[in-house]
Scaffold this active site. Structure first.
Site, PDB file in Angstrom:
ATOM      1  N   ASN A 240      -3.461 -79.339 -76.977  1.00 54.63           N
ATOM      2  CA  ASN A 240      -4.733 -78.614 -77.126  1.00 54.63           C
ATOM      3  C   ASN A 240      -4.926 -77.991 -78.502  1.00 54.63           C
ATOM      4  O   ASN A 240      -6.060 -77.796 -78.941  1.00 54.63           O
ATOM      5  CB  ASN A 240      -4.902 -77.570 -76.017  1.00 54.63           C
ATOM      6  CG  ASN A 240      -3.755 -76.581 -75.942  1.00 54.63           C
ATOM      7  OD1 ASN A 240      -2.687 -76.790 -76.509  1.00 54.63           O
ATOM      8  ND2 ASN A 240      -3.964 -75.506 -75.207  1.00 54.63           N
TER       9      ASN A 240
ATOM     10  N   LYS B   6       8.727 -82.134 -81.164  1.00 58.63           N
ATOM     11  CA  LYS B   6       8.269 -83.208 -80.290  1.00 58.63           C
ATOM     12  C   LYS B   6       6.806 -82.895 -79.960  1.00 58.63           C
ATOM     13  O   LYS B   6       6.511 -82.120 -79.057  1.00 58.63           O
ATOM     14  CB  LYS B   6       9.116 -83.264 -79.015  1.00 58.63           C
ATOM     15  CG  LYS B   6       9.226 -84.662 -78.396  1.00 58.63           C
ATOM     16  CD  LYS B   6       7.902 -85.264 -77.985  1.00 58.63           C
ATOM     17  CE  LYS B   6       7.266 -84.480 -76.848  1.00 58.63           C
ATOM     18  NZ  LYS B   6       5.903 -85.042 -76.491  1.00 58.63           N
TER      19      LYS B   6
ATOM     20  N   ALA C 214       2.858 -83.510 -78.643  1.00 52.90           N
ATOM     21  CA  ALA C 214       2.277 -84.192 -77.495  1.00 52.90           C
ATOM     22  C   ALA C 214       1.874 -85.605 -77.878  1.00 52.90           C
ATOM     23  O   ALA C 214       1.369 -85.851 -78.983  1.00 52.90           O
ATOM     24  CB  ALA C 214       1.058 -83.422 -76.989  1.00 52.90           C
TER      25      ALA C 214
ATOM     26  N   GLU D 237       5.884 -70.264 -73.837  1.00 51.60           N
ATOM     27  CA  GLU D 237       4.495 -69.825 -73.690  1.00 51.60           C
ATOM     28  C   GLU D 237       3.866 -70.783 -72.704  1.00 51.60           C
ATOM     29  O   GLU D 237       3.561 -71.924 -73.031  1.00 51.60           O
ATOM     30  CB  GLU D 237       3.787 -69.830 -75.045  1.00 51.60           C
ATOM     31  CG  GLU D 237       2.478 -69.062 -75.033  1.00 51.60           C
ATOM     32  CD  GLU D 237       1.287 -69.964 -74.778  1.00 51.60           C
ATOM     33  OE1 GLU D 237       0.786 -69.955 -73.615  1.00 51.60           O
ATOM     34  OE2 GLU D 237       0.874 -70.664 -75.702  1.00 51.60           O
ATOM     35  N   LEU D 238       3.693 -70.298 -71.453  1.00 50.41           N
ATOM     36  CA  LEU D 238       3.355 -71.188 -70.343  1.00 50.41           C
ATOM     37  C   LEU D 238       1.909 -70.988 -69.881  1.00 50.41           C
ATOM     38  O   LEU D 238       1.072 -70.500 -70.626  1.00 50.41           O
ATOM     39  CB  LEU D 238       4.357 -70.983 -69.215  1.00 50.41           C
ATOM     40  CG  LEU D 238       5.835 -71.121 -69.640  1.00 50.41           C
ATOM     41  CD1 LEU D 238       6.760 -70.857 -68.468  1.00 50.41           C
ATOM     42  CD2 LEU D 238       6.106 -72.494 -70.251  1.00 50.41           C
TER      43      LEU D 238
ATOM     44  N   ARG E 227     -13.872 -71.368 -76.292  1.00 44.38           N
ATOM     45  CA  ARG E 227     -13.018 -71.679 -77.437  1.00 44.38           C
ATOM     46  C   ARG E 227     -12.106 -72.844 -77.047  1.00 44.38           C
ATOM     47  O   ARG E 227     -11.476 -72.832 -76.000  1.00 44.38           O
ATOM     48  CB  ARG E 227     -12.202 -70.457 -77.833  1.00 44.38           C
ATOM     49  CG  ARG E 227     -11.360 -70.654 -79.081  1.00 44.38           C
ATOM     50  CD  ARG E 227     -10.821 -69.321 -79.568  1.00 44.38           C
ATOM     51  NE  ARG E 227      -9.980 -69.470 -80.745  1.00 44.38           N
ATOM     52  CZ  ARG E 227      -8.650 -69.340 -80.744  1.00 44.38           C
ATOM     53  NH1 ARG E 227      -8.023 -69.031 -79.632  1.00 44.38           N
ATOM     54  NH2 ARG E 227      -7.954 -69.490 -81.854  1.00 44.38           N
TER      55      ARG E 227
ATOM     56  N   CYS F  93      -4.649 -71.998 -72.639  1.00 46.25           N
ATOM     57  CA  CYS F  93      -4.034 -71.127 -71.638  1.00 46.25           C
ATOM     58  C   CYS F  93      -4.633 -69.735 -71.692  1.00 46.25           C
ATOM     59  O   CYS F  93      -4.504 -68.961 -70.742  1.00 46.25           O
ATOM     60  CB  CYS F  93      -2.530 -71.070 -71.851  1.00 46.25           C
ATOM     61  SG  CYS F  93      -2.075 -70.698 -73.545  1.00 46.25           S
TER      62      CYS F  93
ATOM     63  N   SER G  57      -5.805 -64.005 -79.919  1.00 48.46           N
ATOM     64  CA  SER G  57      -4.813 -64.682 -80.754  1.00 48.46           C
ATOM     65  C   SER G  57      -4.887 -64.213 -82.196  1.00 48.46           C
ATOM     66  O   SER G  57      -5.965 -64.213 -82.803  1.00 48.46           O
ATOM     67  CB  SER G  57      -5.023 -66.198 -80.699  1.00 48.46           C
ATOM     68  OG  SER G  57      -4.932 -66.666 -79.372  1.00 48.46           O
TER      69      SER G  57
ATOM     70  N   GLU H  37       5.380 -65.133 -79.628  1.00 50.29           N
ATOM     71  CA  GLU H  37       5.117 -65.864 -80.862  1.00 50.29           C
ATOM     72  C   GLU H  37       4.150 -65.043 -81.692  1.00 50.29           C
ATOM     73  O   GLU H  37       3.247 -64.410 -81.162  1.00 50.29           O
ATOM     74  CB  GLU H  37       4.536 -67.245 -80.564  1.00 50.29           C
ATOM     75  CG  GLU H  37       5.515 -68.151 -79.846  1.00 50.29           C
ATOM     76  CD  GLU H  37       4.996 -69.559 -79.639  1.00 50.29           C
ATOM     77  OE1 GLU H  37       5.719 -70.514 -79.970  1.00 50.29           O
ATOM     78  OE2 GLU H  37       3.863 -69.710 -79.162  1.00 50.29           O
TER      79      GLU H  37
END
Length: 476
Positions: free
Chosen positions: A150, A173, A175, A249-250, A277, A283, A440, A457
């Site tokens: 995302n 790694k 997405a 961060e789930l 947004r 999330c 954020s 983070e």
């Protein structure tokens, strides 16, 4: 696309098995590029490169590491348009939204260039023994970074920058839906002065096996993941075998509370930002709207008008506000949530129909009077759908807002700051936006509680996730 191979030890490689996978443009469903797919042998090569680069980078003066990060910020800032276009091509978001992400992404390099010199320790006396207590922070070691689709740039820089500031090498790694932006960042980091082997990128169509292999290599000491709670649980199980340091961060299920004394225009603006947004594919997106019954109709009418004014189309086209969702599965899941809510009594005020033609588009949608048993109340929508409910009692709405396994972010709108702070403190969330639809910020500790994650983070805390605390008891 110029960079479509693996990036290991400062070199572009085809991959051990020679396999590749396609990356699609979600607006046209056309193939953008064929990207190399990493295998176990490639992961081992990346681990070897990271191990070789570790000691020199960890041993550099903090200011030297800081200057490299600062240079990365300057180089990325000069190329924001280029990165925004690539983000839109592989992710689908509108160009203005992509520019916002590119700017936000670059800012992590600047912020952590400033934090790199602030890994402060402590020297004091033990009260009982009189011995010196010396506390210092040291780089933890190789970090595996697993990033979602995302935010193809920001979720990478938000991890890379603090890891490098702390003195750690990384293996990323990305997405498989959106690997191109992260690959394009590598020449920029080279130009900024990042040594070979310090940052490696491994796109793969066999992500699970690849990451699991790295998490069981004794040289890896940190796993940083952004993504769903379900995948996060699996990674935590794997990380437990080596007792790795996790930063997770789930998922989220963000409530947005609008009280009767809220400024409706402010609430509508904030709600639109919190919902739309990144097309709601975040999330942090507002998922459950709780609006006081005294202002519910006024808010819903203005909010619906605001949503209806958003232009849907290819994110590269001028004036477009809402691009496509990332893939067909995501679009179909969003459509299912809407169909389920309507079947259970919700009133469809706007949208709700998949448009004809190519691309994974779904229109801005407003649902009013959504029942408590609707699936979208209990799961992340991850799309441009607002599910509105009403409330009458403050304590009741706080209970409803907290009634979820998730605890990432919540939003509160009220003109009474005493009430606002009281409500915020009762919400079981790692972050709260008070009269704001955006939380954020690279300078703030981003993260959740309950099953929305571990660690933070951004802020100063973001760098400490990649460091270990060492205590020395000394006499001198």
């Amino acid at each position: 696309m110029e960079h479509t191979d693996l990036y290991i030890d400062g070199e572009w490689r085809k991959g051990a098995a020679g396999e590749r996978f396609d990356v699609l443009n979600p607006a046209t469903e056309e193939v953008l590029a064929s990207v190399a797919s990493a295998e176990i042998a490639d992961a081992d090569a990346a681990l070897d490169a990271a191990e070789a680069a570790f000691a020199d980078w960890a041993g550099r003066k903090p200011r030297e590491r800081a200057e490299v990060l600062r240079k990365a910020f300057e180089l990325m800032t000069a190329r924001l348009e280029e990165f925004a276009r690539l983000i839109t091509l592989e992710n689908g978001k509108a160009r203005a939204d992509a520019m916002g992400e590119a700017t936000y992404s670059a800012e992590f390099f600047r912020w952590f260039s400033e934090e790199a010199v602030r890994a402060d320790g402590l020297i004091t006396h033990a009260p009982a023994s009189g011995a010196r207590i010396v506390v210092q922070h040291k780089p933890a070691g190789i970090a595996v970074l697993v990033t979602p689709w995302n935010y193809p740039a920001a979720m990478g820089t938000r991890k890379i920058a603090p890891a490098l500031a702390a003195g750690c090498p990384v293996i990323i790694k990305p997405a498989s839906e959106t690997p191109l932006t992260m690959l394009e960042l590598m020449p920029l980091l080279e130009e900024a002065g990042v040594p070979k082997g310090l940052v490696n990128v491994l796109p793969s169509k066999r992500s699970g096996a690849l990451v699991d292999h790295m998490l069981h290599d004794p040289r890896v000491r940190v796993i940083s993941f952004t993504g769903s709670t379900g995948v996060g649980r699996k990674l935590l199980h794997a990380a437990a075998d080596q007792v790795l340091k996790p930063a997770m961060e789930l998922g989220g299920n963000a409530p947005l509370l609008v009280f009767e004394d809220a400024d409706i225009d402010t609430a509508v603006e904030g709600a639109t930002l919190a919902k739309m947004r990144n097309l709601g594919e975040a999330c942090t997106a507002a998922n459950r709207f709780y609006v006081h019954e005294e202002v519910a109709e006024a808010f819903t009418q203005k909010f619906t008008q605001k949503m209806a004014a958003l232009k849907v189309g290819n994110g590269l086209d001028a004036g477009v506000d809402v691009g496509p969702l990332v893939n067909a599965d995501t679009r179909d899941k969003v459509a299912h949530f809407v169909e389920d809510a309507v079947a259970k009594g919700a009133e469809l005020r706007l949208g709700g129909t998949i448009p004809n033609g190519k691309g994974f588009f779904y229109p801005p949608t407003v649902l009013f009077g959504v029942s408590e048993d609707a699936e979208c109340i209990h799961d992340e929508i991850f799309g441009p759908v607002a599910a509105i409910q009403t409330f009458a009692d403050e304590s009741d709405v706080i209970r409803r807002a907290n009634d979820t396994e998730y605890g990432l972010v919540a939003y509160v709108f009220t003109e009474d700051m005493k009430r606002g702070m009281k409500v915020c403190e009762q919400l079981e969330y790692g972050m709260v936006g008070l009269n704001r639809g955006l939380v954020s910020d690279p300078a703030a500790p981003f993260g959740g509680v309950k099953q929305s994650g571990l660690g933070r983070e951004g802020g100063h805390e973001g760098m400490l996730e990649f460091m270990e605390t060492q205590y020395i008891s000394a006499n001198w």
